[in-house]
Design a protein around this motif. Structure first.
Motif, PDB file in Angstrom:
ATOM      1  N   THR A  66      -9.899   1.787   1.573  1.00  0.00           N
ATOM      2  CA  THR A  66     -10.609   2.349   0.416  1.00  0.00           C
ATOM      3  C   THR A  66     -11.685   1.389  -0.079  1.00  0.00           C
ATOM      4  O   THR A  66     -12.787   1.806  -0.445  1.00  0.00           O
ATOM      5  N   TYR A  67     -11.359   0.106  -0.101  1.00  0.00           N
ATOM      6  CA  TYR A  67     -12.305  -0.913  -0.563  1.00  0.00           C
ATOM      7  C   TYR A  67     -12.504  -1.956   0.549  1.00  0.00           C
ATOM      8  O   TYR A  67     -11.554  -2.302   1.254  1.00  0.00           O
ATOM      9  N   LYS A 124     -15.843  -2.112  -4.967  1.00  0.00           N
ATOM     10  CA  LYS A 124     -16.515  -1.031  -4.248  1.00  0.00           C
ATOM     11  C   LYS A 124     -17.683  -1.556  -3.422  1.00  0.00           C
ATOM     12  O   LYS A 124     -18.248  -2.606  -3.719  1.00  0.00           O
ATOM     13  N   HIS A 161       0.828  -1.209   0.000  1.00  0.00           N
ATOM     14  CA  HIS A 161       0.000   0.000   0.000  1.00  0.00           C
ATOM     15  C   HIS A 161       0.866   1.263   0.000  1.00  0.00           C
ATOM     16  O   HIS A 161       1.836   1.374   0.763  1.00  0.00           O
ATOM     17  N   VAL A 219      -3.084   0.491  -3.896  1.00  0.00           N
ATOM     18  CA  VAL A 219      -4.031   0.803  -2.824  1.00  0.00           C
ATOM     19  C   VAL A 219      -4.393  -0.505  -2.133  1.00  0.00           C
ATOM     20  O   VAL A 219      -4.863  -1.447  -2.776  1.00  0.00           O
TER      21      VAL A 219
END
Lengths: 199, 205
Positions: free
Chosen positions: B51-52, B203, B41, B47
């Protein structure tokens, strides 16, 4: 002219900005069966994507108690006879709660026969059928065999829920460029198969 | 300023308001006689944080430099300085030889872990003939949770060195409530000769 929102460039020069997160699955084709002997995909499978996913949505056989099968082609669909080695296993549970099942079934050892999408017999009543996925990896690679992984759940002709997990490889270093789906006998009465590329 | 088309807000506050797909490509690493492929990361645009809620690694034609080796993964809670997170895992598989009838299905206790800190196997006995490789995927759940252990589920199709199809299912949990911020793939011995691993974020829906 760029489109900038809150200081972030979203669109410019006719394309989304590279910083905009977009989806990685691209729908390439949808085929809807209607008393179809086979459903074939003869375009769109090439080197554009490293992975392709077929989605089976409510695929219903015309004949009761048959299995979903598939095969691959290296000549654009003229012949579906690529040599495959595959392993499948399943888990099932009868509606009446009288029995369960778990086991190995339906493997292929260097066979050009159709591979098993399901090892269980699918019911043909109006509310039965099957749904699931088949992943095909790097079909245009000319160095490696072509791996595939599948997961398909059925409403069985002997009323039950049964899922088949499968994997295998098309033992060819030629590019695979077409795929075909069919029941082991009889037509596909109805259902949708979608092909996606994964970028 | 919002972008509105036909009364629908397309973009506002620096982000698209419309759906752009739930599976977002983050990073692709390609092996070339590489000791490992690591996703850290914050490094090289990777990433791997909150975030997810779900991350997916896609492994495509991973080919070992050595024959009869095991493909493994491990997580890190210190940005890749150490890959040694304890995990408890399970392994089961179906396999089929190229030249015989029948096949086998079974739980493979010899390849699981009970709080082991070493590499967690995705499959084993990988062949390195020119056309042999493995492909598959690994889903890593909520790696930044500070409450829960970190679950993963994986499946691969492997060309066994004895000319078998080996369909290996593994799952388990990294038994830590620290955030996993790096993830590494490697063979039990020798390099990754070639292959591609792609990282996606999924997502919230």
């Amino acid at each position: 002219m760029g489109v900038i929102s809150n200081g972030t460039t979203l669109l410019d020069a006719g394309a989304l900005d590279s910083g905009v997160a977009t989806g990685a699955m691209t729908l390439l084709s949808t085929v809807t069966a209607s008393s179809s002997a086979t459903v074939s995909f003869t375009s769109g499978i090439n080197s554009t994507y490293k992975e392709y996913i077929f989605k089976f949505i409510n695929v219903l056989p015309a004949s009761d108690g048959v299995k979903l099968k598939f095969n691959l082609s290296i000549d654009g669909g003229s012949n579906y006879n690529v040599t495959k080695t595959a392993a499948n296993f399943y888990a099932g549970h009868l509606e009446n709660d009288s029995a369960t099942g778990f086991g190995y079934d339906g493997g292929l050892g260097q066979s050009t026969n159709d591979a098993f999408g399901t090892v269980g017999a699918i019911g043909s009543a109006a509310d039965e059928g099957c749904s699931g996925f088949l992943h095909l990896f790097d079909p245009s690679n000319t160095t490696f065999v072509k791996h595939f992984i599948s997961k398909v759940t059925i409403y069985g002709s002997n009323p039950q829920s049964q899922i088949t997990y499968g994997a295998g490889y098309a033992n060819t270093t030629s590019a695979v460029n077409a795929a075909r789906f069919n029941m082991e006998s009889g037509n596909i009465a109805s259902g949708t198969i979608k092909l996606y590329g994964v970028s | 300023m919002a972008i509105i088309s036909n009364a629908t807000t397309i973009a506002d506050a620096g982000a698209f308001s419309v759906g752009l797909g739930a599976m977002v490509h983050i990073k692709t690493l390609t092996a070339s006689d590489s000791a490992n492929l690591s996703f850290v990361h914050g490094s090289s645009n990777v990433v791997l944080d909150s975030t997810y809620p779900l991350y997916m690694f896609k492994l495509i034609n991973i080919h070992p430099a050595n024959d009869n080796v095991q493909l493994m993964h491990n997580g890190s809670i210190d940005a890749g300085s150490n890959y040694n997170v304890a995990a408890t895992t399970i392994t089961f598989e179906g396999e089929k030889a190229e030249g015989s009838d029948g096949g086998t299905l079974g739980y493979i206790q010899a390849h699981d872990h009970a709080q082991g800190t070493g590499g967690k196997k995705l499959t084993y006995n990988c062949g390195n003939d020119n056309d042999q490789s493995l492909s598959g995927e690994l889903m890593l759940f909520n790696p930044s949770s500070s409450t829960f252990v970190k679950h993963y589920i994986a499946v691969v199709s492997n060309s066994h060195n004895g000319n078998y199809e080996k369909n290996t299912y593994t799952a388990g949990y990294y038994n830590t409530t620290s955030d996993i911020d790096a993830f590494k793939f490697f063979y039990s011995s020798g390099n990754i000769g070639s292959g591609t691993i792609k990282l996606y974020g999924i997502k919230d829906s």
